[in-house]
Design a protein around this motif. Structure first.
Motif, PDB file in Angstrom:
ATOM      1  N   GLU A  16     -33.855  28.163  -5.778  1.00 14.75           N
ATOM      2  CA  GLU A  16     -32.695  28.537  -4.973  1.00 14.75           C
ATOM      3  C   GLU A  16     -32.103  27.415  -4.125  1.00 14.75           C
ATOM      4  O   GLU A  16     -30.971  27.540  -3.648  1.00 14.75           O
ATOM      5  N   ASP A  17     -32.810  26.317  -3.945  1.00 13.54           N
ATOM      6  CA  ASP A  17     -32.251  25.225  -3.143  1.00 13.54           C
ATOM      7  C   ASP A  17     -31.585  24.140  -3.972  1.00 13.54           C
ATOM      8  O   ASP A  17     -30.985  23.210  -3.411  1.00 13.54           O
ATOM      9  N   LYS A  18     -31.659  24.251  -5.325  1.00 12.72           N
ATOM     10  CA  LYS A  18     -31.089  23.183  -6.147  1.00 12.72           C
ATOM     11  C   LYS A  18     -30.359  23.667  -7.407  1.00 12.72           C
ATOM     12  O   LYS A  18     -29.527  22.944  -7.959  1.00 12.72           O
ATOM     13  N   HIS A  19     -30.656  24.868  -7.881  1.00 14.49           N
ATOM     14  CA  HIS A  19     -30.038  25.374  -9.110  1.00 14.49           C
ATOM     15  C   HIS A  19     -28.555  25.664  -8.865  1.00 14.49           C
ATOM     16  O   HIS A  19     -28.183  26.263  -7.853  1.00 14.49           O
ATOM     17  N   PHE A  20     -27.709  25.261  -9.792  1.00 12.94           N
ATOM     18  CA  PHE A  20     -26.256  25.390  -9.613  1.00 12.94           C
ATOM     19  C   PHE A  20     -25.830  26.817  -9.302  1.00 12.94           C
ATOM     20  O   PHE A  20     -24.898  27.041  -8.515  1.00 12.94           O
ATOM     21  N   TRP A  21     -26.482  27.807  -9.927  1.00 18.01           N
ATOM     22  CA  TRP A  21     -26.069  29.200  -9.747  1.00 18.01           C
ATOM     23  C   TRP A  21     -26.250  29.640  -8.299  1.00 18.01           C
ATOM     24  O   TRP A  21     -25.357  30.252  -7.709  1.00 18.01           O
ATOM     25  N   LYS A 208     -30.966  17.523 -14.735  1.00 19.11           N
ATOM     26  CA  LYS A 208     -30.221  17.081 -13.555  1.00 19.11           C
ATOM     27  C   LYS A 208     -28.734  16.924 -13.842  1.00 19.11           C
ATOM     28  O   LYS A 208     -27.886  17.392 -13.066  1.00 19.11           O
ATOM     29  N   ILE A 209     -28.386  16.272 -14.946  1.00 19.96           N
ATOM     30  CA  ILE A 209     -26.977  16.070 -15.279  1.00 19.96           C
ATOM     31  C   ILE A 209     -26.304  17.397 -15.629  1.00 19.96           C
ATOM     32  O   ILE A 209     -25.188  17.687 -15.160  1.00 19.96           O
ATOM     33  N   THR A 210     -26.981  18.221 -16.434  1.00 19.37           N
ATOM     34  CA  THR A 210     -26.425  19.526 -16.797  1.00 19.37           C
ATOM     35  C   THR A 210     -26.189  20.369 -15.554  1.00 19.37           C
ATOM     36  O   THR A 210     -25.142  21.009 -15.394  1.00 19.37           O
ATOM     37  N   ASN A 211     -27.163  20.372 -14.662  1.00 18.08           N
ATOM     38  CA  ASN A 211     -27.044  21.153 -13.432  1.00 18.08           C
ATOM     39  C   ASN A 211     -25.853  20.674 -12.606  1.00 18.08           C
ATOM     40  O   ASN A 211     -25.096  21.477 -12.048  1.00 18.08           O
ATOM     41  N   TRP A 212     -25.658  19.364 -12.542  1.00 20.52           N
ATOM     42  CA  TRP A 212     -24.545  18.783 -11.771  1.00 20.52           C
ATOM     43  C   TRP A 212     -23.207  19.201 -12.368  1.00 20.52           C
ATOM     44  O   TRP A 212     -22.284  19.588 -11.640  1.00 20.52           O
TER      45      TRP A 212
END
Length: 244
Positions: A16-21, A208-212
């Motif tokens: 919850e502190d880093k996932h894009f959703w 990391k790139i996909t999430n960004w």
């Protein structure tokens, strides 16, 4: 029906502190709070708060912050919180709160796990007159998949069904919109391929790139919503309701 388990709770806490959703949903909710009640309230509650992490970001919304969740006291999942925050282990269908004791509430992706009518009655009971409630839920019942079962969902919602049960509980609808409109095609593909392990892994732990990239798309959608765009579909629904 699978219940929401401590294992699933742990998955959410780790993401919850880093996932894009989660980042995009939190930004959307904060924008709605600023739009519909820009001044801090006396008591702000996040019902079904999980680890309590969101309250760290909602710290400017109220002088006193409350988090209620039946799993909230599970160590080591409690996150660092803002000061003046109190976490309460309790059932969202029978809130351990006094009637008309809360000035503003959020309940993010909780309603689909419980008896929604019972929970909404409790939210109505505990909110003060004129108070704002922000709710998010999974949308599109036809998207139901193994992913929902693993998450402990009891249902997904249509816009009509969601607004009806909120109004039946006594609230007035101030705003309703879909969320995750731009990424909806990816959600559809993921749901129908959820039985394949690689898709589960990629959705819950994108690189990391996909999430960004996905975060940038989601934040652009949030910007469109701020400009007044109402989306025709999405994988989630958000409602701002008010107790008369």
């Amino acid at each position: 029906m699978t219940e929401f388990t401590p294992d699933r709770y742990g998955v959410i806490v780790r993401a919850e502190d880093k996932h894009f959703w989660f980042l995009a949903r939190r930004a959307m909710v904060l924008e709605l709070i600023r739009r519909f009640h820009p001044k801090p309230v006396e008591t702000f509650a996040d019902v079904g708060c999980g680890s309590g992490y969101n309250l760290t970001h909602f710290k400017t919304c109220g002088k006193n912050l409350l988090g209620i969740d039946r799993l909230v006291l599970l160590s080591p999942h409690i996150k660092t919180l803002a000061s003046d925050t109190h976490l309460i282990a309790g059932d969202v269908q029978a809130l351990p709160l006094g009637s008309q004791s809360i000035d503003m509430m959020t309940s993010l992706d909780v309603l689909e796990h419980v008896d929604d009518q019972k929970m909404l009655r409790e939210l109505f009971r505990t909110l003060k007159a004129g108070s704002i409630l922000i709710i998010t839920v999974p949308a599109q019942p036809w998207l139901w998949s193994q992913r929902d079962i693993q998450a402990g969902h009891k249902r997904r919602y249509t816009k009509i069904a969601l607004t009806q049960i909120i109004e039946q509980a006594g609230f007035t609808i101030r705003y309703v919109n879909y969320h995750q409109f731009l990424l909806f095609p990816l959600v559809v593909i993921s749901r129908f391929l959820w039985h394949k392990k690689q898709f589960q892994t990629q959705e819950e732990n994108p690189g990391k790139i996909t999430n960004w990239v996905l975060l940038k798309i989601s934040m652009f959608e949030n910007w469109l919503a701020r400009k007044g765009i109402r989306f025709a579909w999405g994988s989630s629904l958000v409602v701002v309701a008010q107790k008369p």
